[in-house]
Design an enzyme around this catalytic site. Structure first.
Site, PDB file in Angstrom:
ATOM      1  N   LYS A  54      13.898  30.896  79.360  1.00 40.40           N
ATOM      2  CA  LYS A  54      13.507  29.600  78.802  1.00 40.40           C
ATOM      3  C   LYS A  54      14.241  28.467  79.503  1.00 40.40           C
ATOM      4  O   LYS A  54      13.646  27.419  79.809  1.00 40.40           O
ATOM      5  CB  LYS A  54      13.785  29.577  77.293  1.00 40.40           C
ATOM      6  CG  LYS A  54      12.864  30.490  76.494  1.00 40.40           C
ATOM      7  CD  LYS A  54      13.346  30.666  75.064  1.00 40.40           C
ATOM      8  CE  LYS A  54      12.459  31.655  74.317  1.00 40.40           C
ATOM      9  NZ  LYS A  54      12.930  31.937  72.949  1.00 40.40           N
ATOM     10  N   GLN A  98      17.577  30.789  68.940  1.00 43.75           N
ATOM     11  CA  GLN A  98      17.049  32.096  69.335  1.00 43.75           C
ATOM     12  C   GLN A  98      17.207  33.099  68.196  1.00 43.75           C
ATOM     13  O   GLN A  98      18.295  33.300  67.674  1.00 43.75           O
ATOM     14  CB  GLN A  98      17.761  32.597  70.595  1.00 43.75           C
ATOM     15  CG  GLN A  98      17.229  33.912  71.120  1.00 43.75           C
ATOM     16  CD  GLN A  98      15.787  33.823  71.607  1.00 43.75           C
ATOM     17  OE1 GLN A  98      15.415  32.846  72.255  1.00 43.75           O
ATOM     18  NE2 GLN A  98      14.993  34.817  71.294  1.00 43.75           N
ATOM     19  N   ASP A 121       9.888  25.488  67.703  1.00 42.68           N
ATOM     20  CA  ASP A 121       9.451  26.836  67.355  1.00 42.68           C
ATOM     21  C   ASP A 121       8.381  26.817  66.268  1.00 42.68           C
ATOM     22  O   ASP A 121       7.750  27.839  65.996  1.00 42.68           O
ATOM     23  CB  ASP A 121      10.646  27.672  66.871  1.00 42.68           C
ATOM     24  CG  ASP A 121      11.020  28.769  67.858  1.00 42.68           C
ATOM     25  OD1 ASP A 121      10.271  28.986  68.824  1.00 42.68           O
ATOM     26  OD2 ASP A 121      12.065  29.408  67.666  1.00 42.68           O
TER      27      ASP A 121
END
Length: 294
Positions: A54, A98, A121
């Site tokens: 990422k 994460q 997200d």
């Protein structure tokens, strides 16, 4: 008939290129560089690989990337203080924690602490609620990738019968809402659903996101349907190396479906690309700019 292979790698590369073009444009016209902050707690090897990927792709798109690595035994209050600081930081437009987090941390509280405007997200209850209500929202990246891959085959999903196998907050539930917003007719199922093969056999669009290797067999798929396999299951190979298989029996489905995503090389390629899309959209929204053309 052999199914068309939906090449997620190619489609994701094109999407990342469009994001990079838009980043260059907003930098030139609006002096804005979108910024993504990533938080990694602990040293889980898979999470470390994901975060590195990422970070690399964020920088390649011309965005600013901020990494925060915390020990596995970090106190929840310390993690929440970091998120609060990132919420206030004008250089940060997207915040990604994460997952999964260590069991000592309350994942729901951590997600809820993120500013919904920076929730790239798409997991904050505010964004989940707006998505469920058919309102504009930052959507989870994997379901967004699924929709983009499907639209590479079908220009419109209106009126199509879709089945979503899996009900997680990360994929299944938001994907149902996104399909409804595309005017598809949606059935949601899961590992405990009865008559799953019969339900699949009537669907134009099949989304397998249940986390069980090759659960969807070829004889349970409608001929000519589009199959999007979200599953990534790691199995030991004969030579001791790990091999990846999806939730769909790929070689069986290949001779029945009209189009299908491979594993690997399908949905997984799209998730990071859609993270970049969300970060760019968040930056433009926060600064009151028009929506980017991606």
């Amino acid at each position: 008939m052999v199914a068309r292979i939906i090449d997620g790698k190619v489609i994701a590369a094109k999407l990342r290129a469009r994001v990079a073009d838009e980043v260059t444009r907003v930098q030139r016209e609006d002096q804005l560089t979108p910024g993504l902050a990533m938080i990694l707690v602990g040293n889980d090897p898979a999470s470390e690989v994901y975060v590195r990927s990422k970070h690399k792709q964020t920088r390649a798109a011309g965005m600013a990337s901020f990494e925060h690595v915390l020990p596995a035994d970090v106190a929840q209050c310390e993690l929440l203080m970091l998120i609060a600081g990132l919420n206030r930081d004008p250089l940060v437009h997207g915040i990604l924690v994460q997952l999964p987090l260590p069991k000592s941390l309350d994942t729901e509280k951590v997600i809820a602490a993120i500013d919904p405007a920076k929730d790239v997200d798409g997991l904050h209850p505010h964004n989940a609620g707006r998505l469920a209500g058919g309102l504009p929202a930052l959507s989870p990246c994997t379901p967004l990738g699924c929709i983009i891959l499907t639209k590479s085959v079908h220009a419109s999903l209106e009126g199509m019968d879709a089945i979503v196998i899996g009900r997680s907050n990360l994929v299944g539930r938001p994907l149902v809402q996104m399909l409804l917003n595309e005017n598809a007719t949606v059935t949601i199922t899961h590992s405990r659903s009865c008559n799953l093969p019969q339900l699949c056999a009537s669907a134009d669009l099949v989304y397998a996101a249940v986390g069980k290797q090759e659960m969807v067999r070829g004889d349970g798929i409608k001929k000519g349907s589009t199959v999007i396999d979200v599953g990534i299951n790691r199995l030991p190979g004969a030579d001791g190396e790990i091999r990846l298989v999806g939730d769909v029996a790929y070689h069986e489905a290949l001779n029945v479906a009209g189009a299908i995503t491979p594993v690997p090389g399908g949905v997984g390629q799209m998730t990071v690309a859609c993270l970049l899309v969300n970060t760019l959209r968040a930056a433009c929204t926060i600064h009151g700019l028009s929506a980017p053309k991606v």
